[in-house]
Design an enzyme around this catalytic site. Structure first.
Site, PDB file in Angstrom:
ATOM      1  N   ASP A  71       0.825  -1.204   0.000  1.00 21.47           N
ATOM      2  CA  ASP A  71       0.000   0.000   0.000  1.00 21.47           C
ATOM      3  C   ASP A  71       0.861   1.257   0.000  1.00 21.47           C
ATOM      4  OD1 ASP A  71       0.974  -0.318   2.583  1.00 21.47           O
ATOM      5  OD2 ASP A  71      -0.972  -0.699   3.492  1.00 21.47           O
ATOM      6  N   ASN A  77      -7.558  -2.841  14.315  1.00 21.82           N
ATOM      7  CA  ASN A  77      -8.937  -3.117  13.888  1.00 21.82           C
ATOM      8  C   ASN A  77      -9.010  -4.301  12.922  1.00 21.82           C
ATOM      9  OD1 ASN A  77      -7.975  -2.118  11.476  1.00 21.82           O
ATOM     10  ND2 ASN A  77      -9.365  -0.388  11.340  1.00 21.82           N
ATOM     11  N   HIS A  99      -7.277  -4.657  10.058  1.00 24.28           N
ATOM     12  CA  HIS A  99      -7.023  -4.408   8.636  1.00 24.28           C
ATOM     13  C   HIS A  99      -5.721  -5.074   8.181  1.00 24.28           C
ATOM     14  CE1 HIS A  99      -4.766  -0.303   9.328  1.00 24.28           C
ATOM     15  NE2 HIS A  99      -3.940  -1.305   9.431  1.00 24.28           N
ATOM     16  N   GLU A 123      -9.797  -1.975   5.133  1.00 25.92           N
ATOM     17  CA  GLU A 123     -10.382  -1.640   6.422  1.00 25.92           C
ATOM     18  C   GLU A 123     -11.642  -2.477   6.674  1.00 25.92           C
ATOM     19  OE1 GLU A 123      -8.674   0.037   8.372  1.00 25.92           O
ATOM     20  OE2 GLU A 123      -8.258   2.087   7.765  1.00 25.92           O
TER      21      GLU A 123
END
Ligand code: PGA
Length: 242
Positions: A67, A134, A136, A141
């Site tokens: 990314d 979280n 990801h 996400e």
């Protein structure tokens, strides 16, 4: 999914790095899928050490990154290209033409097309992943529907807050990114996810239960035929992983 409980961060990074060294020994022109963040820094230090004492040769290796922040040029000191140069590329004999990272300032449709064509033509041999608190992976996400292919995405408030530690002013923290999709990650021949420390407890608990949950994207790795999770003892105890 194979789970390895390492004694601590250094031990986990050594074990993870060994998977890359074994792959390179077997396949010198392997395509290595790389990740940024605090987690992989120790693994990169191990690879640099191995290159320094002749245990690894990156001269024909190829890399692609998971990314990149949207809106940051590769020369920006918080861009992931810059991170990779500082933490790995500048210290090994990898050829610049063998490095692929999304360009954070390229127009969305062009960059998505360029990177999708790259992934169609170049299967990843071993993809390294960290995990967000979280759940990801890359910047996939938590959402009701996960994207399969490389794409532009808005970041969640939780991720923006977690990333803000790297920026002087909160208004400078990027609100969007380019990321490999979960399909791109699942197509890698092997996947290695590293997670250390108690902040990843909830996400790792979900990785180790029996559900595939788009609200914790890393849980898709349960369906990968060759996925390895390396965690440290402290996280294993906190998440109840034996
Ligand atoms: P970290 O980030 O390695 O800095 O914890 C991991 C991630 O958000 O994927």
């Amino acid at each position: 999914m194979k789970i390895i409980i390492a004694e601590n961060y250094e031990d986990g990074c050594k074990k993870g790095a060994q998977m890359f060294l074994d792959l390179l020994a077997r396949k010198p022109d392997a395509l290595l899928g790389l990740a940024t963040g605090d987690t992989p820094k120790g693994l990169y230090r191990e690879l640099i050490a191995a290159a320094g004492d002749g245990r690894a040769d990156f001269s024909t290796a190829r890399t692609v990154n998971l990314d990149e922040y949207f809106g940051l040029d590769g020369k920006h000191d918080q861009s992931y290209r810059y991170f990779m140069e500082q933490n790995l590329f500048n210290h090994i004999n990898l050829k610049p033409e063998n490095i692929t990272i999304a360009c954070g300032v390229a127009p969305k449709s062009e960059e998505e097309a360029r990177m999708r064509a790259f992934f169609d033509a170049n299967p990843i041999d071993l993809q390294l992943l960290g995990i967000g608190r979280n759940g990801h992976i890359g910047f996939n996400e938590p959402e009701a529907r996960l994207r399969s292919s490389f794409h532009y995405t808005a970041l969640t408030e939780d991720t923006i807050e977690a990333n803000s530690r790297m920026f002087k002013r909160s208004e400078d923290v990027p609100r969007a990114a380019y990321t490999m999709g979960v399909g791109d990650i699942m197509k890698a021949k092997s996947v290695l996810l590293l997670a250390f420390g108690p902040s990843k407890t909830e996400a790792v608990k979900k990785m180790c239960d029996d559900f595939v949950d788009p609200w914790c994207p890393a849980t898709v790795l349960k369906m990968h035929p060759d996925a390895t999770l390396i965690i440290d003892r402290e996280l294993a105890d906190a998440a109840g992983v034996k």
